[in-house]
Design an enzyme around this catalytic site. Structure first.
Site, PDB file in Angstrom:
ATOM      1  N   GLY A 118       0.806  -1.227   0.000  1.00  0.00           N
ATOM      2  CA  GLY A 118       0.000   0.000   0.000  1.00  0.00           C
ATOM      3  C   GLY A 118       0.833   1.268   0.000  1.00  0.00           C
ATOM      4  O   GLY A 118       0.644   2.150  -0.838  1.00  0.00           O
ATOM      5  N   TYR A 135      11.182   7.944   0.688  1.00  0.00           N
ATOM      6  CA  TYR A 135      12.183   8.090   1.742  1.00  0.00           C
ATOM      7  C   TYR A 135      11.744   9.257   2.624  1.00  0.00           C
ATOM      8  O   TYR A 135      12.420  10.270   2.738  1.00  0.00           O
ATOM      9  CB  TYR A 135      13.570   8.344   1.157  1.00  0.00           C
ATOM     10  CG  TYR A 135      14.236   7.137   0.531  1.00  0.00           C
ATOM     11  CD1 TYR A 135      13.647   5.874   0.592  1.00  0.00           C
ATOM     12  CD2 TYR A 135      15.470   7.252  -0.113  1.00  0.00           C
ATOM     13  CE1 TYR A 135      14.268   4.767   0.017  1.00  0.00           C
ATOM     14  CE2 TYR A 135      16.092   6.153  -0.686  1.00  0.00           C
ATOM     15  CZ  TYR A 135      15.495   4.912  -0.623  1.00  0.00           C
ATOM     16  OH  TYR A 135      16.111   3.832  -1.185  1.00  0.00           O
TER      17      TYR A 135
HETATM   18  C1  LIG Z   1      13.767  -1.417   5.670  1.00  0.00           C
HETATM   19  C2  LIG Z   1      13.182  -0.555   4.581  1.00  0.00           C
HETATM   20  C3  LIG Z   1      13.576  -0.777   3.279  1.00  0.00           C
HETATM   21  C4  LIG Z   1      13.035  -0.012   2.244  1.00  0.00           C
HETATM   22  N1  LIG Z   1      13.431  -0.275   0.965  1.00  0.00           N
HETATM   23  C5  LIG Z   1      12.860   0.426  -0.043  1.00  0.00           C
HETATM   24  C6  LIG Z   1      13.191   0.140  -1.401  1.00  0.00           C
HETATM   25  O1  LIG Z   1      13.992  -0.739  -1.692  1.00  0.00           O
HETATM   26  N2  LIG Z   1      12.585   0.870  -2.374  1.00  0.00           N
HETATM   27  C7  LIG Z   1      11.676   1.842  -2.070  1.00  0.00           C
HETATM   28  O2  LIG Z   1      11.131   2.448  -2.992  1.00  0.00           O
HETATM   29  N3  LIG Z   1      11.369   2.138  -0.806  1.00  0.00           N
HETATM   30  C8  LIG Z   1      11.934   1.455   0.209  1.00  0.00           C
HETATM   31  N4  LIG Z   1      11.584   1.753   1.488  1.00  0.00           N
HETATM   32  C9  LIG Z   1      10.605   2.830   1.735  1.00  0.00           C
HETATM   33  C10 LIG Z   1       9.199   2.307   1.570  1.00  0.00           C
HETATM   34  O3  LIG Z   1       8.896   2.102   0.224  1.00  0.00           O
HETATM   35  C11 LIG Z   1       8.204   3.331   2.120  1.00  0.00           C
HETATM   36  O4  LIG Z   1       8.459   3.545   3.481  1.00  0.00           O
HETATM   37  C12 LIG Z   1       6.769   2.852   1.918  1.00  0.00           C
HETATM   38  O5  LIG Z   1       5.898   3.943   2.050  1.00  0.00           O
HETATM   39  C13 LIG Z   1       6.413   1.784   2.911  1.00  0.00           C
HETATM   40  O6  LIG Z   1       5.156   1.249   2.656  1.00  0.00           O
HETATM   41  P1  LIG Z   1       4.378   0.563   3.874  1.00  0.00           P
HETATM   42  O7  LIG Z   1       3.044   0.180   3.407  1.00  0.00           O
HETATM   43  O8  LIG Z   1       5.249  -0.471   4.509  1.00  0.00           O
HETATM   44  O9  LIG Z   1       4.359   1.786   4.878  1.00  0.00           O
HETATM   45  P2  LIG Z   1       3.276   2.471   5.814  1.00  0.00           P
HETATM   46  O10 LIG Z   1       4.104   3.037   6.919  1.00  0.00           O
HETATM   47  O11 LIG Z   1       2.178   1.551   6.153  1.00  0.00           O
HETATM   48  O12 LIG Z   1       2.709   3.645   4.905  1.00  0.00           O
HETATM   49  C14 LIG Z   1       3.518   4.662   4.348  1.00  0.00           C
HETATM   50  C15 LIG Z   1       2.641   5.834   3.924  1.00  0.00           C
HETATM   51  O13 LIG Z   1       1.671   5.400   2.984  1.00  0.00           O
HETATM   52  C16 LIG Z   1       0.351   5.556   3.512  1.00  0.00           C
HETATM   53  N5  LIG Z   1      -0.398   4.342   3.214  1.00  0.00           N
HETATM   54  C17 LIG Z   1      -0.045   3.072   3.533  1.00  0.00           C
HETATM   55  N6  LIG Z   1      -0.949   2.212   3.068  1.00  0.00           N
HETATM   56  C18 LIG Z   1      -1.903   2.945   2.456  1.00  0.00           C
HETATM   57  C19 LIG Z   1      -3.102   2.594   1.811  1.00  0.00           C
HETATM   58  N7  LIG Z   1      -3.490   1.323   1.693  1.00  0.00           N
HETATM   59  N8  LIG Z   1      -3.878   3.595   1.307  1.00  0.00           N
HETATM   60  C20 LIG Z   1      -3.492   4.885   1.425  1.00  0.00           C
HETATM   61  N9  LIG Z   1      -2.342   5.260   2.027  1.00  0.00           N
HETATM   62  C21 LIG Z   1      -1.561   4.296   2.545  1.00  0.00           C
HETATM   63  C22 LIG Z   1       0.548   5.712   5.003  1.00  0.00           C
HETATM   64  O14 LIG Z   1      -0.540   6.389   5.596  1.00  0.00           O
HETATM   65  C23 LIG Z   1       1.839   6.465   5.054  1.00  0.00           C
HETATM   66  O15 LIG Z   1       1.621   7.825   4.769  1.00  0.00           O
HETATM   67  C24 LIG Z   1      12.109   1.007   2.533  1.00  0.00           C
HETATM   68  C25 LIG Z   1      11.734   1.238   3.855  1.00  0.00           C
HETATM   69  C26 LIG Z   1      12.260   0.465   4.876  1.00  0.00           C
HETATM   70  C27 LIG Z   1      11.864   0.739   6.297  1.00  0.00           C
END
Ligand SMILES: Cc1cc2nc3c(=O)[nH]c(=O)nc-3n(C[C@H](O)[C@H](O)[C@H](O)COP(=O)(O)OP(=O)(O)OC[C@H]3O[C@@H](n4cnc5c(N)ncnc54)[C@H](O)[C@@H]3O)c2cc1C
Ligand SMILES: *[C@@H]1O[C@H](CO)[C@@H](O)[C@H](O)[C@H]1NC(C)=O
Ligand SMILES: *[C@@H]1O[C@H](CO)[C@@H](O)[C@H](O)[C@H]1NC(C)=O
Ligand SMILES: *[C@@H]1O[C@H](CO)[C@@H](O)[C@H](O)[C@H]1NC(C)=O
Ligand SMILES: *[C@@H]1O[C@H](CO)[C@@H](O)[C@H](O)[C@H]1NC(C)=O
Ligand SMILES: *[C@@H]1O[C@H](CO)[C@@H](O)[C@H](O)[C@H]1NC(C)=O
Ligand SMILES: *[C@@H]1O[C@H](CO)[C@@H](O)[C@H](O)[C@H]1NC(C)=O
Ligand SMILES: *[C@@H]1O[C@H](CO)[C@@H](O)[C@H](O)[C@H]1NC(C)=O
Length: 529
Positions: free
Chosen positions: A177, A472
């Site tokens: 997401g 990021y």
């Molecule tokens: C260990 C690690 C490795 C990473 N590696 C990469 C990488 O290789 N490439 C890359 O591009 N990024 C990478 N990231 C960054 C990552 O892509 C972003 O942090 C991403 O937003 C995480 O998605 P999430 O659903 O886990 O996060 P969440 O913390 O759940 O959400 C992030 C944001 O998106 C919103 N959101 C989440 N789900 C929804 C939904 N269903 N509808 C509407 N809004 C929503 C949340 O409210 C928040 O604002 C990495 C991060 C970490 C911690």
């Protein structure tokens, strides 16, 4: 009724709600869910108030940065964990009715904890139950629900085919997401571009609680949720993605060189040749201050981690042409399937079976972290790199990661999706500090180091705007506490993340969510009426 009404006015007045009213909020929310056709029996299992003994476990299960796991961190008034789409719809409607802020969490990997932290009274809508992945192999597409994790997606693809893949991030516990809506990328970026370059449909819940697909939401909103962040526009339920072809065997390497082993010469060659590399090659470079001897003297070490969509015979001549000083040899290379390469990127050893990708517990553990980003268009000269190494040694802890661009990224127009960092970018820099100590002093010091290194890099990176990668998340580049931001406030971070695409995002936001219900510390502001 009076206390409830007053309570719900508090966010409007900009005040924090007293914690004692948690049970009032819960009861009223539970009733609202039932009025919205959620069976009474389903409510206790999906709704957690702070007085519920399971509350902390549910909250912490997807906290991926311990900076936001302290007693000082504001806790939600309610965590909702819907098991199906009607329950997500009802959660949106009832959060709005309660006058609370909505924070949607998929995988919880937001670097600033924005999916589960807020200064205002808020609800966490946690989508971990929505994790179905459904393939249609004749068209090589899949519907991926928002709460599915990237590792689960990679594993599921590998069960369908060993010559199909999806271009997304390297951390298996990142959620679909947040990652896809924020414009994710991974080692296939030079060959296939971003995640959002392969999204063909989506399912979103709008501010009225309606479920819309691509046709229903229209091309503007569909454009916005492919890199503009889901949290400004609605709740993403699922994305439909196109799979991409990969060869049955890929080649990877991970080699290190110290400053005295010509690290700066290697980086000069890296920067000068990226644009000429075969699209099948991706290299990430880590640059880290390291302790080199018993007297704790510091130096700098670089680590080149690469993936080539082909075999060693194809890779070695390329490496020896473009990065001769690295001196890569056949002994440095490992051949494996694409899914095994995703285990390699996630630091699993080469005996690990792909089933490990289904783990919801981060393989490297959960610690304290801070990230920032920058983009580089002109190679940093050797003297600049040497001065950078000196600075990193002086600071002592913060590291950098260079992620090569070019290839497919240069062929896609800046306005094809909200993600604008395309042609002309050589590589993206990630600033990275990780720590495990709980002392506030260290936290201050490490956050300060990241800011200082970012300042030091000013002459080497993009300016006007100084670009940053939305996924990021970095609160330092501009934010508002309650997301009730004006156009001018939103523009501060908005043009860094989106350049000229910011204005189009504002127009779409104004059309789909004029009252700014879907707001976060760095969301897209609507224009006033
Ligand atoms: C260990 C690690 C490795 C990473 N590696 C990469 C990488 O290789 N490439 C890359 O591009 N990024 C990478 N990231 C960054 C990552 O892509 C972003 O942090 C991403 O937003 C995480 O998605 P999430 O659903 O886990 O996060 P969440 O913390 O759940 O959400 C992030 C944001 O998106 C919103 N959101 C989440 N789900 C929804 C939904 N269903 N509808 C509407 N809004 C929503 C949340 O409210 C928040 O604002 C990495 C991060 C970490 C911690
Ligand atoms: C948002 O800000 C505007 C202008 O500052 C103000 O009029 C409005 O009441 C605020 N709304 C909320 C919900 O804080
Ligand atoms: C978060 O803090 C709580 C309370 O101190 C602790 O029990 C929990 O283990 C912490 N979470 C993580 C992921 O360390
Ligand atoms: C996931 O798929 C299963 C099996 O098709 C189905 O029963 C279930 O309702 C789906 N869950 C969601 C949240 O869509
Ligand atoms: C550590 O660095 C100092 C200053 O450069 C140098 O004098 C000393 O010999 C170094 N120590 C070791 C063990 O190399
Ligand atoms: C590495 O640097 C040293 C010292 O500048 C130089 O003598 C040597 O030739 C370089 N090695 C390569 C492979 O470029
Ligand atoms: C797996 O890793 C071990 C230890 O690093 C190494 O000796 C071995 O050659 C590797 N196997 C393959 C197939 O690359
Ligand atoms: C932390 O910083 C404060 C003030 O800056 C100082 O008084 C205190 O001694 C420091 N604590 C530690 C453990 O270093």
């Amino acid at each position: 009724m009076l206390p409830i009404v007053l309570l719900f006015m508090l966010p409007i007045l900009g005040l924090a709600a007293p914690a004692a009213d948690d049970s009032i909020i819960y009861e009223s929310f539970a009733k609202c869910l039932q009025r919205n056709r959620i069976p009474a029996a389903q409510v206790p299992a999906m709704l957690y108030s702070p007085t519920n003994p399971a509350f902390s476990d549910v909250l912490n299960a997807y906290v991926r940065n311990l900076r936001f796991n302290t007693t000082a961190t504001k806790k939600p008034s309610i965590i909702a964990t819907p098991v199906d789409i009607p329950a997500v719809q009802a959660t949106v409607v009832c959060t709005k009715e309660a006058g609370l802020q909505l924070k949607t969490r998929s995988g919880g990997h937001d670097y600033e904890g924005i999916s589960y932290v807020s200064a205002n009274p808020f609800v966490i809508l946690d989508l971990f139950h929505l994790r179905n992945i459904t393939f249609d192999m004749p068209t090589q597409t899949a519907w991926v629900q928002a709460g599915a994790l990237l590792g689960e997606l990679y594993y599921a693809i590998s069960k369908q085919s060993n010559v199909l893949a999806f271009p997304a991030g390297v951390c298996p516990t990142v959620g679909a997401g947040g990652h896809i809506s924020g414009g994710g990328y991974g080692p296939l970026i030079r060959k296939h571009g971003l995640t959002v370059d392969h999204v063909v449909d989506a399912q979103i819940i709008d501010v009225n609680g309606k479920v819309l697909d691509r046709k229903g939401m229209g091309e503007d909103l569909f454009w916005a949720i492919r890199g503009g962040g889901g949290a400004s526009f609605g709740v993403i339920l699922a994305y439909k993605i196109n799979l991409v072809p990969v060869p049955p065997v890929v080649t990877v390497f991970n080699v290190q060189r110290t400053r005295t082993q010509n690290a700066s010469d290697i980086l000069v060659q890296y920067q000068n040749t990226i644009e000429k590399w075969d699209d099948n090659l991706f290299i990430r470079v880590l640059i880290q201050p390291v302790t080199v001897d018993k007297s704790s003297n510091k130096s700098v070490r670089i680590t080149l981690i690469g993936e080539f969509l082909g075999n060693p015979d194809g890779l070695l001549p390329l490496m020896n042409t473009h990065l001769p000083t690295l001196g890569l040899t056949k002994a440095d290379l490992q051949e494996m399937s694409w899914v095994e390469s995703m285990l390699f990127w996630a630091n699993y050893d080469n005996a690990t079976s792909p089933e490990a990708l289904n783990s919801r517990v981060p393989h490297d553990g959960v610690g304290f972290l801070k990230r920032k980003s920058d983009y580089v268009q002109k190679p940093i000269p050797k003297e600049g790199l040497e001065s950078l190494f000196d600075k990193m040694i002086e600071l002592g802890k913060v590291g950098l990661v260079f992620n090569s661009y070019g290839g497919k990224m240069s062929q896609i127009p800046e306005d094809a999706t909200p993600f604008p960092h395309r042609a002309g970018i050589l590589y993206k820099i990630q600033y990275s500090v990780n720590w495990h100590d709980t002392s506030d002093n260290l936290t201050k010091e490490y956050l300060g180091e990241a800011v200082k290194l970012h300042e030091f890099m000013t002459p080497f990176v993009t300016s006007n705007p100084r670009q940053a990668f939305f996924n990021y998340r970095d609160i330092d580049i501009g934010s508002t506490t309650n997301g009730n931001n004006t156009y001018e406030e939103g523009k501060v971070y908005g043009v860094k993340y989106f350049k000229n695409n910011f204005d189009r995002l504002v127009k779409i936001k104004t059309a789909v969510d004029p009252t700014n219900f879907f707001r976060t510390e760095q969301s897209i502001p609507p224009l006033p009426k």
